[in-house]
Design an enzyme around this catalytic site. Structure first.
Site, PDB file in Angstrom:
ATOM      1  N   PHE A   1      47.819  10.912 -16.921  1.00 56.47           N
ATOM      2  CA  PHE A   1      48.661  10.670 -18.120  1.00 56.47           C
ATOM      3  C   PHE A   1      49.546  11.387 -18.406  1.00 56.47           C
ATOM      4  O   PHE A   1      50.253  11.148 -19.505  1.00 56.47           O
ATOM      5  CB  PHE A   1      47.634   9.483 -18.735  1.00 56.47           C
ATOM      6  CG  PHE A   1      48.243   8.494 -20.132  1.00 56.47           C
ATOM      7  CD1 PHE A   1      49.060   9.135 -21.233  1.00 56.47           C
ATOM      8  CD2 PHE A   1      47.913   6.941 -19.711  1.00 56.47           C
ATOM      9  CE1 PHE A   1      49.864   7.965 -21.899  1.00 56.47           C
ATOM     10  CE2 PHE A   1      48.561   6.222 -20.878  1.00 56.47           C
ATOM     11  CZ  PHE A   1      49.641   6.612 -21.735  1.00 56.47           C
ATOM     12  N   PHE A   2      48.494  12.774 -18.874  1.00 55.72           N
ATOM     13  CA  PHE A   2      48.902  13.520 -19.859  1.00 55.72           C
ATOM     14  C   PHE A   2      50.099  14.061 -19.197  1.00 55.72           C
ATOM     15  O   PHE A   2      51.326  14.426 -19.606  1.00 55.72           O
ATOM     16  CB  PHE A   2      48.034  15.116 -19.831  1.00 55.72           C
ATOM     17  CG  PHE A   2      46.801  14.798 -20.356  1.00 55.72           C
ATOM     18  CD1 PHE A   2      47.175  14.842 -22.446  1.00 55.72           C
ATOM     19  CD2 PHE A   2      46.020  14.152 -20.353  1.00 55.72           C
ATOM     20  CE1 PHE A   2      46.209  14.261 -23.449  1.00 55.72           C
ATOM     21  CE2 PHE A   2      44.379  13.824 -21.677  1.00 55.72           C
ATOM     22  CZ  PHE A   2      44.359  14.110 -22.503  1.00 55.72           C
TER      23      PHE A   2
ATOM     24  N   PHE B   1      49.518   5.044 -27.398  1.00 57.06           N
ATOM     25  CA  PHE B   1      48.004   6.268 -27.389  1.00 57.06           C
ATOM     26  C   PHE B   1      47.542   5.307 -25.635  1.00 57.06           C
ATOM     27  O   PHE B   1      46.120   5.382 -25.614  1.00 57.06           O
ATOM     28  CB  PHE B   1      47.375   6.006 -28.233  1.00 57.06           C
ATOM     29  CG  PHE B   1      45.622   6.778 -28.079  1.00 57.06           C
ATOM     30  CD1 PHE B   1      45.910   8.101 -28.638  1.00 57.06           C
ATOM     31  CD2 PHE B   1      44.735   6.224 -28.586  1.00 57.06           C
ATOM     32  CE1 PHE B   1      45.182   8.924 -27.985  1.00 57.06           C
ATOM     33  CE2 PHE B   1      43.985   7.030 -27.544  1.00 57.06           C
ATOM     34  CZ  PHE B   1      43.481   8.503 -27.794  1.00 57.06           C
TER      35      PHE B   1
ATOM     36  N   ARG C   1      45.463  22.640 -24.638  1.00 58.10           N
ATOM     37  CA  ARG C   1      46.848  21.917 -24.932  1.00 58.10           C
ATOM     38  C   ARG C   1      47.314  22.488 -26.462  1.00 58.10           C
ATOM     39  O   ARG C   1      48.060  21.615 -27.014  1.00 58.10           O
ATOM     40  CB  ARG C   1      46.390  19.995 -24.422  1.00 58.10           C
ATOM     41  CG  ARG C   1      47.647  19.623 -24.406  1.00 58.10           C
ATOM     42  CD  ARG C   1      48.096  17.885 -23.879  1.00 58.10           C
ATOM     43  NE  ARG C   1      48.431  17.078 -24.471  1.00 58.10           N
ATOM     44  CZ  ARG C   1      49.515  17.162 -23.474  1.00 58.10           C
ATOM     45  NH1 ARG C   1      49.392  17.391 -22.030  1.00 58.10           N
ATOM     46  NH2 ARG C   1      50.620  16.150 -23.644  1.00 58.10           N
TER      47      ARG C   1
END
Length: 306
Positions: free
Chosen positions: A41-42, A144, A284
């Protein structure tokens, strides 16, 4: 990420550590599948970001279509030429191997909505459209992936909750509070990067644009909103625990439901501490150490073809 950047940055991003805190006591094969899906997903989020930055509309449209197709038929997409699609298909197959057709269909329905929300984000970014605060909050609940992460609570608990429990106002209230906190705390920590990159999707940016408040005021407001979700969760948590007690009637079915409900609620609670920890440990969000505050140093960023 090229191999040298993987070696230098991957562990410090803490992606799999995050999921280990989200889904405590899940079986190893389940937490591994969820962790790989979360890491995917990231990576997808970063691909989407770069496609938007460079105006790669055709590339994004193709990816969107392929992800929808892989979600509907993951078995036939495992050897897809785009590694991002192939990895997604592989993750979905692993997630789909545990609870059964009804849960799988629900997860797929929820993730189709996530893909479409990302498409709306792409359009907004290409047109410079900052959503209003209300519109942003609704969009953020899809980008999200609120419902997807809540679905995965059941996978971790190895118990598919009946619709009457999942749709109960207090269960929904607890789940929404945990996810809103996570999304808005992410917005708070992402705000320096997203302002530097002329982003349009952040609760703070919507507050600045549409409520006409200062950056400092927006940061304070996002903090207050995130904190309010902790209070909201704690209130709902008491009611969901009562639901679990009522379910535990001495029958095998009732006791299993109560145990599953308790584990889902326990891991909703874990989202708060895990999200907080992750944003202060993961590389990140350490924008002050980057040469370009808008672009993480672990991303390869060729413009490519639009």
């Amino acid at each position: 990420m090229p191999a040298d950047k993987v070696a230098e940055y991957a562990d410090a991003l803490c992606y799999t550590d995050l999921v280990a805190g989200y889904y405590v006591d899940a079986p190893d094969e389940v937490v591994s599948a969820i962790a790989d899906f979360s890491t995917w997903f990231f990576v997808w989020d970063d691909r989407h970001d770069r496609d938007a930055v460079h105006g790669r509309a055709d590339a994004w449209r193709t990816l969107r279509e392929h992800l929808h197709a892989a979600l509907d038929d993951p078995e036939s997409h495992g050897d897809h030429h785009d590694p991002l699609v192939a990895a997604f298909a592989e993750c979905v197959q692993r997630l789909f191997s545990h609870l059964g057709p009804a849960w799988n269909a629900r997860f797929a329905r929820h993730f189709h909505a996530v893909i479409e929300a990302y498409d709306q984000e792409f359009t907004n970014r290409r047109t410079g459209t900052v959503p209003t605060v209300g519109a942003y909050i609704e969009l953020r609940r899809h980008t999200f992936a609120h419902h997807v992460w809540l679905d995965l609570l059941e996978l971790a608990a190895d118990h598919e909750l009946p619709d009457a429990v999942r749709n109960h106002p207090e269960y929904r209230r607890a789940g929404l509070a945990s996810q809103d906190f996570s999304a808005w705390y992410n917005d708070l920590c992402s705000l320096p990067k997203e302002i530097a990159g002329d982003e349009v999707h952040n609760l703070g940016i919507s507050l600045i644009q549409h409520e006409k408040i200062s950056l400092e005021g927006a940061v304070a407001e996002v903090r207050l909103r995130a904190a309010s979700r902790i209070t909201e969760f704690l209130e709902a948590e008491r009611e969901v625990l009562r639901m679990a007690e009522e379910a535990e009637d001495g029958t095998h079915e009732g006791d299993a439901l109560g145990a599953g409900l308790r584990m889902c609620l326990f891991n909703m609670r874990n989202w708060f501490s895990s999200v907080y920890w992750f944003h202060h440990e993961s590389g990140r969000y350490r924008v002050d150490t980057w040469d370009d505050r808008s672009t993480p140093p672990y991303i390869s960023d060729p413009a490519g073809d639009a």
